[in-house]
Write a protein that holds these residues in place. Sequence first.
Motif, PDB file in Angstrom:
ATOM      1  N   GLY A 189      88.427  81.852  40.841  1.00 20.71           N
ATOM      2  CA  GLY A 189      88.153  81.022  39.674  1.00 20.71           C
ATOM      3  C   GLY A 189      87.918  79.551  39.979  1.00 20.71           C
ATOM      4  N   ASN A 190      87.866  79.187  41.253  1.00 16.63           N
ATOM      5  CA  ASN A 190      87.663  77.763  41.571  1.00 16.63           C
ATOM      6  C   ASN A 190      86.230  77.432  42.003  1.00 16.63           C
ATOM      7  N   VAL A 191      85.352  78.436  41.991  1.00 17.38           N
ATOM      8  CA  VAL A 191      83.944  78.176  42.295  1.00 17.38           C
ATOM      9  C   VAL A 191      83.106  78.681  41.125  1.00 17.38           C
ATOM     10  N   LEU A 192      82.289  77.785  40.560  1.00 18.16           N
ATOM     11  CA  LEU A 192      81.389  78.170  39.463  1.00 18.16           C
ATOM     12  C   LEU A 192      79.962  77.843  39.873  1.00 18.16           C
ATOM     13  N   GLY A 193      79.071  78.814  39.714  1.00 19.76           N
ATOM     14  CA  GLY A 193      77.645  78.567  39.894  1.00 19.76           C
ATOM     15  C   GLY A 193      76.936  78.847  38.588  1.00 19.76           C
ATOM     16  N   MET A 194      76.011  77.969  38.223  1.00 20.53           N
ATOM     17  CA  MET A 194      75.265  78.165  36.965  1.00 20.53           C
ATOM     18  C   MET A 194      73.868  77.569  37.099  1.00 20.53           C
ATOM     19  N   MET A 195      72.885  78.212  36.469  1.00 21.11           N
ATOM     20  CA  MET A 195      71.525  77.677  36.517  1.00 21.11           C
ATOM     21  C   MET A 195      71.337  76.505  35.568  1.00 21.11           C
ATOM     22  N   PRO A 196      71.872  76.515  34.352  1.00 13.15           N
ATOM     23  CA  PRO A 196      71.682  75.365  33.447  1.00 13.15           C
ATOM     24  C   PRO A 196      72.355  74.102  33.990  1.00 13.15           C
ATOM     25  N   HIS A 197      71.852  72.958  33.540  1.00  9.21           N
ATOM     26  CA  HIS A 197      72.280  71.653  34.061  1.00  9.21           C
ATOM     27  C   HIS A 197      73.237  70.937  33.098  1.00  9.21           C
ATOM     28  N   PRO A 198      74.547  71.115  33.221  1.00  5.92           N
ATOM     29  CA  PRO A 198      75.452  70.411  32.307  1.00  5.92           C
ATOM     30  C   PRO A 198      75.383  68.891  32.466  1.00  5.92           C
ATOM     31  N   GLU A 199      75.030  68.426  33.684  1.00  4.82           N
ATOM     32  CA  GLU A 199      74.964  66.972  33.904  1.00  4.82           C
ATOM     33  C   GLU A 199      73.808  66.329  33.154  1.00  4.82           C
ATOM     34  N   ARG A 200      72.908  67.157  32.639  1.00  2.61           N
ATOM     35  CA  ARG A 200      71.795  66.613  31.848  1.00  2.61           C
ATOM     36  C   ARG A 200      72.107  66.644  30.365  1.00  2.61           C
ATOM     37  N   ALA A 201      73.345  66.895  30.012  1.00  2.86           N
ATOM     38  CA  ALA A 201      73.728  66.943  28.598  1.00  2.86           C
ATOM     39  C   ALA A 201      75.124  66.349  28.438  1.00  2.86           C
ATOM     40  N   ILE A 202      75.263  65.090  28.863  1.00  4.35           N
ATOM     41  CA  ILE A 202      76.580  64.456  28.736  1.00  4.35           C
ATOM     42  C   ILE A 202      76.543  63.182  27.905  1.00  4.35           C
ATOM     43  N   ASP A 203      75.340  62.759  27.502  1.00  3.07           N
ATOM     44  CA  ASP A 203      75.193  61.483  26.811  1.00  3.07           C
ATOM     45  C   ASP A 203      74.263  61.720  25.621  1.00  3.07           C
ATOM     46  N   PRO A 204      74.566  61.135  24.464  1.00  2.00           N
ATOM     47  CA  PRO A 204      73.682  61.353  23.308  1.00  2.00           C
ATOM     48  C   PRO A 204      72.220  61.034  23.623  1.00  2.00           C
ATOM     49  N   ALA A 205      71.993  60.093  24.541  1.00  2.00           N
ATOM     50  CA  ALA A 205      70.616  59.745  24.896  1.00  2.00           C
ATOM     51  C   ALA A 205      69.900  60.899  25.602  1.00  2.00           C
ATOM     52  N   HIS A 206      70.660  61.869  26.121  1.00  2.00           N
ATOM     53  CA  HIS A 206      70.041  63.043  26.750  1.00  2.00           C
ATOM     54  C   HIS A 206      69.485  64.004  25.706  1.00  2.00           C
ATOM     55  N   GLY A 207      69.888  63.810  24.453  1.00  2.00           N
ATOM     56  CA  GLY A 207      69.488  64.754  23.420  1.00  2.00           C
ATOM     57  C   GLY A 207      70.571  65.766  23.119  1.00  2.00           C
ATOM     58  N   GLY A 208      71.687  65.673  23.815  1.00  2.00           N
ATOM     59  CA  GLY A 208      72.804  66.590  23.562  1.00  2.00           C
ATOM     60  C   GLY A 208      73.945  66.258  24.494  1.00  2.00           C
ATOM     61  N   THR A 209      75.147  66.666  24.115  1.00  2.00           N
ATOM     62  CA  THR A 209      76.320  66.350  24.935  1.00  2.00           C
ATOM     63  C   THR A 209      77.147  67.597  25.227  1.00  2.00           C
ATOM     64  N   ASP A 210      76.530  68.773  25.108  1.00  2.00           N
ATOM     65  CA  ASP A 210      77.294  70.013  25.265  1.00  2.00           C
ATOM     66  C   ASP A 210      77.780  70.244  26.702  1.00  2.00           C
ATOM     67  N   GLY A 211      77.198  69.539  27.659  1.00  2.00           N
ATOM     68  CA  GLY A 211      77.618  69.728  29.039  1.00  2.00           C
ATOM     69  C   GLY A 211      78.869  68.937  29.393  1.00  2.00           C
ATOM     70  N   ARG A 212      79.177  67.974  28.552  1.00  2.00           N
ATOM     71  CA  ARG A 212      80.259  67.048  28.881  1.00  2.00           C
ATOM     72  C   ARG A 212      81.613  67.743  29.002  1.00  2.00           C
ATOM     73  N   ALA A 213      81.845  68.728  28.131  1.00  2.00           N
ATOM     74  CA  ALA A 213      83.153  69.412  28.118  1.00  2.00           C
ATOM     75  C   ALA A 213      83.431  70.103  29.445  1.00  2.00           C
ATOM     76  N   LEU A 214      82.373  70.500  30.156  1.00  2.00           N
ATOM     77  CA  LEU A 214      82.582  71.165  31.444  1.00  2.00           C
ATOM     78  C   LEU A 214      83.239  70.194  32.430  1.00  2.00           C
ATOM     79  N   PHE A 215      82.719  68.984  32.491  1.00  2.00           N
ATOM     80  CA  PHE A 215      83.290  67.992  33.409  1.00  2.00           C
ATOM     81  C   PHE A 215      84.660  67.535  32.918  1.00  2.00           C
ATOM     82  N   GLU A 216      84.784  67.384  31.593  1.00  2.00           N
ATOM     83  CA  GLU A 216      86.083  66.975  31.031  1.00  2.00           C
ATOM     84  C   GLU A 216      87.152  68.021  31.325  1.00  2.00           C
ATOM     85  N   SER A 217      86.773  69.310  31.220  1.00  2.00           N
ATOM     86  CA  SER A 217      87.732  70.385  31.509  1.00  2.00           C
ATOM     87  C   SER A 217      88.235  70.255  32.933  1.00  2.00           C
ATOM     88  N   ALA A 218      87.294  70.043  33.859  1.00  2.00           N
ATOM     89  CA  ALA A 218      87.669  69.980  35.274  1.00  2.00           C
ATOM     90  C   ALA A 218      88.565  68.776  35.540  1.00  2.00           C
TER      91      ALA A 218
END
Lengths: 225, 78
Positions: A189-218
């Motif tokens: 459970g300590n290695v995650l691989g994913m095709m979508p880019h959460p780092e491209r969805a962390i700031d409202p200026a990106h058009g969405g912030t749904d990726g932010r929770a992934l980094f916040e969780s970690a």
Amino acid sequence: MAFRSAVITFPGYNCDRDMAVALEQVSGTPAIRVWHGDASLPDRLDFIALPGGFSYGDYLRSGAMAARSPIMQAVIEAAGRGVPVLGVCNGFQVLTEAGLLPGALMRNASQNFICRTVPLKVENSQSLFTAGYEAGQIVHIPVAHHDGNYFADEATLDRLEGEGRVAFRYAEQVNGSIRDIAGVLNEAGNVLGMMPHPERAIDPAHGGTDGRALFESAVKGLVEA
Amino acid sequence: MKVRVHVSLKNGVLDPQGRAIHHALEGLGFSGVNDVRAGRLIELDVDDSVTDEALDEMCRKLLANMVIENYRIEKVAA
């Protein structure tokens, strides 16, 4: 204690800066940049990120060359010690080629490069990367890839599903991935691989912030641990 | 010594490139093509001292991805 993260850069990468920015914005500490030819990682790391791009021009197979580069031995060892490792897009391809995650990423079923925001269903909200989401929640995160068509044999897929190791599924048809798998976890459970880019969805200026929770969780999971 | 490594997708693994080639052949009016599978040919020039075991290891460690691909090693007379 400050959150110590490293972002690995392979030649041909183009998402490493975005990943470093995301980690710094969420954790408050700049990420340490590591070059592919380095033989070792900085010590006491809390998090290792393999970002996206086109390592070695995608020669032979996407991620194949990067998976055999000097720094990957150190990443494999760190993952074995339990250090969280996130691979996004080409980083996911590198993790499968390196044997840290099962399966393979093949050419998209449509043959097209796909670059758009897609809906994902959070399948496992218990992992250190996904604890900030609700199980079953639909999030919107951009993809940008040519080889995102996940494949593994039936026995492997059954085991992944049985062990809750499918982290994200596409909520619509995207690239032909078997069982719509968008992101998988390793056994520990300590290695995650994913095709979508959460780092491209962390700031409202990106058009969405749904990726932010992934980094916040970690970050939160590690600070509290 | 010249060695050819033929890398092909395993049976049961969907081959989007082969399918696209199949469509294109049909589009050109060729009939009777039942299936197309695309692979990769890698030619190596190696010392005669390189063993079969070493060639096999090269294939398993790098040239083929054993999750989705098979390989066949062919030695070519110089």
